[in-house]
Each structure stands twice: as structure tokens, then as C-alpha cells.
Design a protein around this motif. Structure first.
Motif, short mmCIF file in Angstrom:
data_model
loop_
_atom_site.label_atom_id
_atom_site.label_comp_id
_atom_site.label_asym_id
_atom_site.label_seq_id
_atom_site.Cartn_x
_atom_site.Cartn_y
_atom_site.Cartn_z
N SER A 47 0.83 -1.22 0.00
CA SER A 47 0.00 0.00 0.00
C SER A 47 0.86 1.27 0.00
O SER A 47 0.35 2.36 -0.21
N GLY A 48 2.16 1.11 0.25
CA GLY A 48 3.05 2.27 0.29
C GLY A 48 3.17 2.91 1.66
O GLY A 48 3.89 3.90 1.83
N ILE A 49 2.49 2.38 2.66
CA ILE A 49 2.65 2.91 4.02
C ILE A 49 4.08 2.67 4.48
O ILE A 49 4.72 3.56 5.03
N ILE A 50 4.59 1.48 4.22
CA ILE A 50 6.02 1.20 4.43
C ILE A 50 6.68 1.42 3.08
O ILE A 50 6.43 0.69 2.13
N GLU A 51 7.53 2.43 3.01
CA GLU A 51 8.17 2.79 1.74
C GLU A 51 9.49 2.07 1.51
O GLU A 51 9.96 1.99 0.39
N GLY A 52 10.10 1.60 2.57
CA GLY A 52 11.39 0.93 2.43
C GLY A 52 12.03 0.76 3.79
O GLY A 52 11.47 1.12 4.81
N TYR A 53 13.25 0.24 3.78
CA TYR A 53 14.01 -0.01 5.00
C TYR A 53 15.41 0.56 4.79
O TYR A 53 15.96 0.49 3.69
N GLN A 54 15.98 1.13 5.84
CA GLN A 54 17.32 1.70 5.72
C GLN A 54 18.03 1.69 7.06
O GLN A 54 17.39 1.58 8.10
N ALA A 55 19.33 1.83 7.01
CA ALA A 55 20.14 1.97 8.22
C ALA A 55 20.20 3.45 8.58
O ALA A 55 20.30 4.31 7.71
N ASN A 56 20.12 3.77 9.86
CA ASN A 56 20.29 5.14 10.34
C ASN A 56 21.76 5.35 10.66
O ASN A 56 22.33 4.61 11.46
N LEU A 57 22.37 6.34 10.02
CA LEU A 57 23.80 6.59 10.17
C LEU A 57 24.05 7.78 11.08
O LEU A 57 23.26 8.72 11.12
N ASN A 58 25.19 7.77 11.76
CA ASN A 58 25.61 8.88 12.61
C ASN A 58 26.40 9.86 11.74
O ASN A 58 27.52 9.57 11.33
N ARG A 59 25.81 11.03 11.47
CA ARG A 59 26.46 11.99 10.56
C ARG A 59 27.79 12.47 11.10
O ARG A 59 28.73 12.68 10.34
N ARG A 60 27.91 12.66 12.39
CA ARG A 60 29.17 13.15 12.97
C ARG A 60 30.30 12.13 12.80
O ARG A 60 31.42 12.49 12.50
N LYS A 61 29.98 10.86 12.98
CA LYS A 61 30.98 9.81 12.81
C LYS A 61 31.38 9.65 11.35
O LYS A 61 32.41 9.06 11.05
N LEU A 62 30.56 10.19 10.45
CA LEU A 62 30.90 10.20 9.02
C LEU A 62 31.59 11.51 8.62
O LEU A 62 31.81 11.76 7.45
N GLY A 63 31.91 12.35 9.63
CA GLY A 63 32.63 13.58 9.37
C GLY A 63 31.75 14.74 8.92
O GLY A 63 32.26 15.72 8.39
N LEU A 64 30.45 14.65 9.14
CA LEU A 64 29.53 15.73 8.75
C LEU A 64 29.11 16.50 9.99
O LEU A 64 28.03 16.29 10.55
N GLY A 65 29.98 17.40 10.44
CA GLY A 65 29.78 18.10 11.70
C GLY A 65 28.88 19.32 11.64
O GLY A 65 28.46 19.83 12.67
N VAL A 66 28.55 19.79 10.45
CA VAL A 66 27.71 20.98 10.31
C VAL A 66 26.35 20.59 9.74
O VAL A 66 26.26 19.85 8.77
N MET A 67 25.31 21.08 10.42
CA MET A 67 23.95 20.95 9.90
C MET A 67 23.38 22.35 9.81
O MET A 67 23.44 23.12 10.78
N ALA A 68 22.85 22.69 8.63
CA ALA A 68 22.31 24.03 8.42
C ALA A 68 20.86 23.93 7.96
O ALA A 68 20.48 23.04 7.20
N PHE A 69 20.06 24.87 8.43
CA PHE A 69 18.69 25.05 7.97
C PHE A 69 18.73 26.27 7.07
O PHE A 69 19.07 27.36 7.52
N VAL A 70 18.44 26.07 5.81
CA VAL A 70 18.65 27.10 4.79
C VAL A 70 17.30 27.53 4.22
O VAL A 70 16.54 26.69 3.74
N GLN A 71 17.05 28.83 4.29
CA GLN A 71 15.83 29.39 3.72
C GLN A 71 16.20 30.07 2.41
O GLN A 71 17.11 30.90 2.37
N LEU A 72 15.50 29.69 1.34
CA LEU A 72 15.75 30.24 0.02
C LEU A 72 14.53 31.01 -0.47
O LEU A 72 13.40 30.57 -0.29
N ARG A 73 14.81 32.13 -1.11
CA ARG A 73 13.76 32.89 -1.79
C ARG A 73 14.10 32.90 -3.26
O ARG A 73 15.27 33.09 -3.63
N CYS A 74 13.11 32.68 -4.10
CA CYS A 74 13.33 32.60 -5.54
C CYS A 74 12.50 33.64 -6.28
O CYS A 74 11.39 33.98 -5.86
N SER A 75 13.05 34.12 -7.38
CA SER A 75 12.33 35.09 -8.21
C SER A 75 11.67 34.41 -9.40
O SER A 75 10.73 34.96 -9.97
N GLU A 76 12.13 33.24 -9.75
CA GLU A 76 11.57 32.52 -10.89
C GLU A 76 10.76 31.32 -10.40
O GLU A 76 11.24 30.53 -9.60
#
Length: 159
Positions: A47-76
Motif C-alpha cells: 500500500s506504500g505505508i512502508i516505503e522501504g528499509y534503511q540503516a540510520n547513520l551517525n552523521r558526525r561519525k561520518l565527518g559531517l559536523g555541520v547541519m544548516a537550515f537554509v531558507q531560500l527565496r526565488c524570483s523565478e
């Protein structure tokens, strides 16, 4: 779409806790035999309620120490610019999610980077090149207090 009765809600909750749970263990937790449990699970997948299965990874242990929330405004906002914007967003691995939002800005992105220099290069090399972008505002996460992909699951009857 299958109804989300108490048993289906419990299946979904258990699989969000452990996506690798075997059908035997799942049926044991539910107090039912394996065949009806397997049938329910297959209906939830089909039915698509379960879309798939995945492993949850630790971003910091993968060297991804920065997380940013980015707001974009577009003219087009024409079809071609929107399609190109979406193509770039969907194929850029540093962008974890992108939402078209209400309010002053058009999009909210969650972006990860190794460090501030890497994030700066990402802004210059990717975000500033997105079609029609007129404004980029970033908020950096200082401390992640909760991170989850788990949805609250409660019994719900279909229409």
C-alpha cells in the motif's frame, strides 16, 4: 489502503524501532502466528505505508559536523526553473530534505557539511547557482536535541 488498526499500528511502531526485525520475532511481539503477521506486513508494504528499509547513520561519525537550515527565496517560478531547481536538489547528497514553504521564503532545506569551510563552498558552488535564487539565509545547528525519522503511529480507519 489497509486500515491502521491496533495490530498494524504496533507492526509499524516495532519496525520503526528495528527495521531488521524478522517476521518470526515480529509475530512473537504481536502474539500472533507468522503467516497472518507476514500478510499484514506485505499489505503495509504494497500500500506504500512502508516505503522501504534503511540503516540510520551517525552523521558526525561520518565527518559531517555541520547541519544548516537554509531558507531560500526565488524570483523565478516558471515550470522550467522549478524543474531544474528540483533536479539539482534531488541529486545533491548534502541536501537531506527540501520543503516548499509558506511565508517570506519559498524553500527550507536541511543541509549537512563536513565543516564551515565545506559549507561555505557548498553555498557558493551549489546554492548560489540554483535557478532564480535571490536570497539565502542559513541557521546553523549548535546542538541537535532530537533527531528522528519515526512517525507517531496510532490506529486510523480509512475513508
Amino acid at each position: 489502503m489497509p486500515d491502521i488498526d491496533g495490530v498494524n499500528a504496533r507492526i509499524l511502531a516495532l519496525l520503526q524501532e528495528d527495521g531488521r526485525m524478522s517476521n518470526a520475532r515480529l509475530s512473537e511481539h504481536l502474539g500472533m502466528s507468522e503467516t497472518p503477521c507476514w500478510r499484514r506486513l506485505k499489505r503495509l508494504e504494497e500500500s506504500g505505508i512502508i516505503e522501504g528499509y534503511q540503516a540510520n547513520l551517525n552523521r558526525r561519525k561520518l565527518g559531517l559536523g555541520v547541519m544548516a537550515f537554509v531558507q531560500l527565496r526565488c524570483s523565478e517560478h516558471d515550470q522550467a526553473a522549478t524543474a531544474e531547481f528540483q533536479r539539482i536538489v534531488e541529486t545533491t547528497p548534502n541536501i537531506l530534505s527540501c520543503h516548499n514553504t509558506t511565508g517570506a521564503d519559498d524553500f527550507l532545506l536541511i543541509v549537512v557539511a563536513r565543516d564551515l569551510d565545506d559549507y561555505s563552498a557548498f553555498v557558493d558552488g551549489t546554492l548560489r547557482r540554483l535557478p532564480g535564487v535571490t536570497s539565502i539565509r542559513s541557521n546553523l545547528s549548535l546542538k541537535e536535541m532530537k533527531a528522528s525519522n519515526r512517525l507517531p503511529v496510532a490506529p486510523l480507519k480509512g475513508p
